[in-house]
Design a protein around this motif. Structure first.
Motif, short mmCIF file in Angstrom:
data_model
loop_
_atom_site.label_atom_id
_atom_site.label_comp_id
_atom_site.label_asym_id
_atom_site.label_seq_id
_atom_site.Cartn_x
_atom_site.Cartn_y
_atom_site.Cartn_z
N LEU A 20 34.41 40.69 44.61
CA LEU A 20 35.82 40.48 44.30
C LEU A 20 36.21 39.01 44.50
O LEU A 20 37.05 38.48 43.76
N LYS A 21 35.59 38.35 45.47
CA LYS A 21 35.86 36.93 45.66
C LYS A 21 35.39 36.13 44.44
O LYS A 21 36.05 35.17 44.03
N LEU A 22 34.27 36.54 43.87
CA LEU A 22 33.76 35.87 42.68
C LEU A 22 34.72 36.06 41.50
O LEU A 22 35.00 35.11 40.75
N ILE A 23 35.23 37.26 41.34
CA ILE A 23 36.21 37.53 40.28
C ILE A 23 37.47 36.72 40.53
O ILE A 23 38.06 36.15 39.61
N ASP A 24 37.90 36.63 41.80
CA ASP A 24 39.09 35.84 42.14
C ASP A 24 38.89 34.37 41.80
O ASP A 24 39.80 33.70 41.31
N ALA A 25 37.70 33.85 42.09
CA ALA A 25 37.40 32.45 41.76
C ALA A 25 37.48 32.22 40.25
O ALA A 25 38.02 31.21 39.79
N TYR A 26 36.95 33.16 39.47
CA TYR A 26 37.03 33.07 38.02
C TYR A 26 38.49 33.11 37.56
O TYR A 26 38.88 32.36 36.66
N SER A 54 43.27 32.73 24.58
CA SER A 54 41.98 33.01 25.20
C SER A 54 42.08 33.02 26.72
O SER A 54 41.52 33.90 27.39
N THR A 55 42.81 32.06 27.29
CA THR A 55 42.92 32.01 28.75
C THR A 55 43.77 33.18 29.27
O THR A 55 43.42 33.77 30.29
N VAL A 56 44.85 33.50 28.59
CA VAL A 56 45.68 34.62 29.04
C VAL A 56 44.92 35.94 28.95
O VAL A 56 44.92 36.75 29.88
N ALA A 57 44.23 36.14 27.83
CA ALA A 57 43.45 37.37 27.67
C ALA A 57 42.32 37.44 28.69
O ALA A 57 42.05 38.50 29.26
N GLY A 58 41.66 36.32 28.94
CA GLY A 58 40.60 36.30 29.94
C GLY A 58 41.12 36.62 31.33
O GLY A 58 40.47 37.33 32.10
N PHE A 59 42.30 36.12 31.66
CA PHE A 59 42.90 36.41 32.96
C PHE A 59 43.25 37.89 33.08
O PHE A 59 42.97 38.52 34.10
N VAL A 60 43.83 38.45 32.04
CA VAL A 60 44.21 39.87 32.06
C VAL A 60 42.97 40.75 32.16
O VAL A 60 42.94 41.72 32.94
N LEU A 61 41.93 40.42 31.40
CA LEU A 61 40.71 41.21 31.46
C LEU A 61 40.04 41.10 32.83
O LEU A 61 39.51 42.08 33.36
N ALA A 62 40.07 39.91 33.42
CA ALA A 62 39.50 39.74 34.76
C ALA A 62 40.31 40.50 35.80
O ALA A 62 39.74 41.07 36.75
N ALA A 63 41.63 40.54 35.64
CA ALA A 63 42.46 41.31 36.57
C ALA A 63 42.13 42.80 36.47
O ALA A 63 42.04 43.50 37.49
N ASN A 64 41.91 43.27 35.25
CA ASN A 64 41.51 44.67 35.07
C ASN A 64 40.14 44.93 35.69
O ASN A 64 39.93 45.98 36.31
N ARG A 68 38.86 43.35 38.21
CA ARG A 68 39.03 43.32 39.67
C ARG A 68 39.61 44.64 40.17
O ARG A 68 39.19 45.17 41.20
N ILE A 69 40.57 45.16 39.45
CA ILE A 69 41.19 46.43 39.85
C ILE A 69 40.16 47.56 39.80
O ILE A 69 40.08 48.39 40.71
N GLN A 70 39.36 47.59 38.74
CA GLN A 70 38.42 48.69 38.58
C GLN A 70 37.22 48.60 39.51
O GLN A 70 36.62 49.61 39.84
N THR A 71 36.86 47.39 39.94
CA THR A 71 35.69 47.25 40.82
C THR A 71 36.05 47.20 42.29
O THR A 71 35.15 47.16 43.13
N ASN A 72 37.32 47.19 42.62
CA ASN A 72 37.74 47.17 44.02
C ASN A 72 37.40 48.52 44.66
O ASN A 72 37.84 49.57 44.18
N PRO A 73 36.62 48.52 45.74
CA PRO A 73 36.26 49.79 46.38
C PRO A 73 37.47 50.59 46.87
O PRO A 73 37.40 51.82 46.94
N LYS A 74 38.56 49.93 47.17
CA LYS A 74 39.75 50.63 47.65
C LYS A 74 40.43 51.42 46.52
O LYS A 74 41.23 52.30 46.78
N ASN A 75 40.11 51.08 45.27
CA ASN A 75 40.69 51.78 44.12
C ASN A 75 39.75 52.81 43.52
O ASN A 75 40.00 53.31 42.42
N ALA A 76 38.67 53.11 44.20
CA ALA A 76 37.67 54.03 43.64
C ALA A 76 38.25 55.41 43.36
O ALA A 76 37.82 56.08 42.41
N SER A 77 39.23 55.83 44.12
CA SER A 77 39.82 57.16 43.88
C SER A 77 40.63 57.19 42.59
O SER A 77 40.80 58.26 42.00
N PRO A 82 31.28 50.36 38.68
CA PRO A 82 31.45 48.91 38.54
C PRO A 82 30.65 48.35 37.35
O PRO A 82 31.12 47.42 36.69
N GLU A 83 29.49 48.93 37.08
CA GLU A 83 28.70 48.46 35.94
C GLU A 83 29.40 48.75 34.62
O GLU A 83 29.39 47.94 33.70
#
Length: 112
Positions: free
Chosen positions: A23-29, A61-71, A73-82, A89-90
């Motif tokens: 998640l830190k890597l996604i945040d850096a991106y 491109s930057t806005v879409a990339g940010f939105v896709l990265a936010a999605n 991050r949400i989907q790969t966050n272990p706290k959101n697994a439920s 995550p893959e």
């Protein structure tokens, strides 16, 4: 004022202690792509909008990339697994890549 600094210090220390490395890597991106969008916007404000399609394509491109990265991050966050029981995550990363390819084809088409 000291309460603000102590709150920020607690937030930062909690982030570095509790946030998984992926998640830190996604945040850096996301920070990188946010700064890229800001730089593009400042440039167009200073230099003008002569190649308007180029600015719009880059900014979209930057806005879409940010939105896709936010999605991602949400989907790969272990706290959101439920909330995403059938999405691994893959699979989330594969969706991120596929959507990025579609967005970049649209951006390249917009450039002309």
């Amino acid at each position: 004022m000291s309460e603000l600094f102590s709150s920020l210090n607690a937030l930062v220390s909690s982030y570095f202690k509790d946030t998984p490395r992926g998640l830190k890597l996604i945040d850096a991106y996301m920070v990188y792509i946010l700064l890229t969008g800001i730089i593009q916007f400042v440039y167009v404000c200073i230099a003008g909008t002569f190649p308007n399609n180029a600015f719009l394509a880059g900014f979209i491109s930057t806005v879409a990339g940010f939105v896709l990265a936010a999605n991602l991050r949400i989907q790969t966050n272990p706290k959101n697994a439920s909330q995403f029981p059938t999405t691994s995550p893959e699979r989330a990363f594969a969706d991120f890549l596929a959507c990025n390819i579609v967005v970049h084809f649209a951006v390249a088409n917009f450039l002309g």
